[in-house]
Design a protein around this motif. Structure first.
Motif, short mmCIF file in Angstrom:
data_model
loop_
_atom_site.label_atom_id
_atom_site.label_comp_id
_atom_site.label_asym_id
_atom_site.label_seq_id
_atom_site.Cartn_x
_atom_site.Cartn_y
_atom_site.Cartn_z
N PRO A 1 5.87 48.58 -55.71
CA PRO A 1 5.16 47.31 -55.49
C PRO A 1 3.74 47.37 -56.05
O PRO A 1 3.06 48.41 -55.94
CB PRO A 1 5.16 47.15 -53.97
CG PRO A 1 5.34 48.53 -53.44
CD PRO A 1 6.16 49.28 -54.44
N HIS B 1 3.83 36.89 -59.53
CA HIS B 1 3.75 37.67 -58.31
C HIS B 1 4.16 36.79 -57.14
O HIS B 1 3.93 35.59 -57.16
CB HIS B 1 2.31 38.17 -58.05
CG HIS B 1 1.85 39.24 -58.97
ND1 HIS B 1 1.51 40.51 -58.56
CD2 HIS B 1 1.62 39.23 -60.31
CE1 HIS B 1 1.12 41.24 -59.59
NE2 HIS B 1 1.18 40.48 -60.67
N ASP C 1 10.84 42.71 -47.88
CA ASP C 1 9.73 42.92 -48.81
C ASP C 1 10.13 42.47 -50.22
O ASP C 1 10.91 43.14 -50.90
CB ASP C 1 9.34 44.39 -48.80
CG ASP C 1 8.05 44.67 -49.54
OD1 ASP C 1 7.47 43.73 -50.10
OD2 ASP C 1 7.63 45.85 -49.59
N VAL D 1 6.62 37.91 -47.33
CA VAL D 1 6.44 37.81 -48.78
C VAL D 1 7.44 36.78 -49.29
O VAL D 1 8.57 37.13 -49.65
CB VAL D 1 6.64 39.17 -49.48
CG1 VAL D 1 6.43 39.03 -50.99
CG2 VAL D 1 5.69 40.22 -48.91
N ASP E 1 1.32 44.82 -55.34
CA ASP E 1 0.37 44.15 -54.44
C ASP E 1 0.42 44.81 -53.06
O ASP E 1 1.50 45.19 -52.57
CB ASP E 1 0.73 42.67 -54.31
CG ASP E 1 0.81 41.98 -55.66
OD1 ASP E 1 -0.23 41.89 -56.33
OD2 ASP E 1 1.92 41.56 -56.05
N TRP F 1 -2.73 36.83 -53.21
CA TRP F 1 -1.84 36.36 -54.27
C TRP F 1 -2.50 36.44 -55.65
O TRP F 1 -3.62 35.97 -55.84
CB TRP F 1 -1.44 34.90 -54.00
CG TRP F 1 -0.22 34.43 -54.76
CD1 TRP F 1 0.67 35.18 -55.45
CD2 TRP F 1 0.23 33.08 -54.85
NE1 TRP F 1 1.64 34.39 -55.98
CE2 TRP F 1 1.40 33.10 -55.62
CE3 TRP F 1 -0.24 31.86 -54.36
CZ2 TRP F 1 2.11 31.93 -55.93
CZ3 TRP F 1 0.45 30.71 -54.65
CH2 TRP F 1 1.63 30.74 -55.42
N ILE G 1 1.53 37.63 -50.49
CA ILE G 1 1.63 38.26 -49.17
C ILE G 1 0.93 37.31 -48.19
O ILE G 1 -0.24 36.97 -48.38
CB ILE G 1 0.95 39.64 -49.14
CG1 ILE G 1 1.57 40.57 -50.19
CG2 ILE G 1 1.08 40.26 -47.74
CD1 ILE G 1 0.84 41.91 -50.31
N ARG H 1 7.79 41.85 -52.72
CA ARG H 1 6.65 41.99 -53.63
C ARG H 1 7.11 42.31 -55.05
O ARG H 1 8.14 42.97 -55.24
CB ARG H 1 5.72 43.09 -53.14
CG ARG H 1 4.90 42.74 -51.93
CD ARG H 1 4.07 43.91 -51.45
NE ARG H 1 4.91 44.99 -50.92
CZ ARG H 1 4.45 46.19 -50.57
NH1 ARG H 1 3.16 46.47 -50.71
NH2 ARG H 1 5.27 47.11 -50.09
#
Length: 283
Positions: A243, A267, A234, A259, A245, A63, A270, A236
């Motif tokens: 994405p 952000h 997802d 996520v 990350d 993170w 994950i 992210r």
């Protein structure tokens, strides 16, 4: 010796910094036991014996904390990283609140100091429930801003695996017209991965905001024989539809990955679980 800078301009303000900050001439680790000179990944440190290992199944959170600028960052950290065996954070600030959270969780931790502002240190931080066998760091200055991005390479004992798991925590170079600094940073951080015979985790904020950057990362992870842990839903953070990350891994079984959406940072984290692979058939 340190270099002092007066921050002006919208690009620096976008980084969330105000006033003066200092960039150390050499890298330092900030730990619970104080500030010590960082070890260079170009000269691998000796492997130390650790008194405990990561469990065969372990949880991990990756993170970018956005320097703790959101009001609910601390509650978000407790929600998404509390109780995790490995916590890989980017854009951390060593505030009293963060240090208290780490102590309460019983974490061993290192932050590679990218720069300081007042009494706070900023950079990539890796926290774990077990001591590392070794840790080294890479600082990579932004070509335009000259503010370093930082990355950590740590080795942790892992139950049932004699080689341990190598963990690379990355905050990638961002403000660059070409890709020379970006490639150099990732090559330095993954240099030890080429030599490591056991499990690997490569994760963090890759700043893959262009197809060219993502393509180069794809080539690198293919070369390292890594897979990517991608959540079905997802969420992210993206830039230009890509994405930023990533969580890559090798020689581990992915149990789950998600996520969660949060307002605690710019952000989304994950959050995943991995299991060590059996080295003996049938076990």
């Amino acid at each position: 010796m340190r270099k002092s800078y007066r921050i002006i301009g919208t690009s620096l303000l976008a980084l969330g910094l105000v006033g003066c900050f200092d960039v150390p001439q050499q890298g330092y680790f900030v730990t619970a036991n104080g500030v010590v000179p960082a070890l260079d990944c170009g000269k691998p440190p000796l492997v130390a014996l650790a008194n405990r290992a990561l469990p065969r199944e372990f949880g991990i959170t990756v993170w970018n904390l956005y320097k703790g600028q959101r009001a609910d960052w601390l509650s978000g950290l407790g929600q998404f990283a509390g109780g995790r065996d490995l916590v890989l954070l980017q854009e951390t600030r060593t505030s009293p609140e963060l240090l208290a959270w780490l102590k309460a969780g019983g974490y061993e931790w290192q932050q590679l100091q990218a720069f300081t502002q007042g009494s706070s240190s900023f950079g990539v931080m890796t926290a774990s429930t077990t001591p590392q066998a070794f840790v080294c760091g890479v600082r990579s200055p932004e070509p335009f801003l000259r503010i370093p991005k930082s990355g950590l390479v740590s080795l942790y004992p892992l139950e049932g695996d004699p080689d341990g798991v190598m963990v690379v925590n990355l905050h990638a170079v961002n403000f660059e017209l070409g890709m020379a600094g970006y490639r150099e940073q990732l090559n330095e951080l993954t240099m030890l991965v080429h030599r490591h015979q056991g499990p690997v985790i490569l994760a963090g904020d890759f700043n893959t905001w262009s197809e060219k950057r993502q393509h180069w990362v794809n080539q690198l992870v293919d070369e390292l024989n890594l897979k990517e842990a991608v959540a079905t839903d997802d969420k992210r953070r993206t830039a230009f539809g890509l994405p930023l990350d990533h969580l890559y891994y090798r020689d581990l079984d992915l149990v789950e990955v998600s996520v969660p959406v949060t307002s605690a940072s710019d952000h989304n984290p994950i959050v995943a679980r991995f299991r060590a692979q059996s080295l003996t058939p049938g076990k």
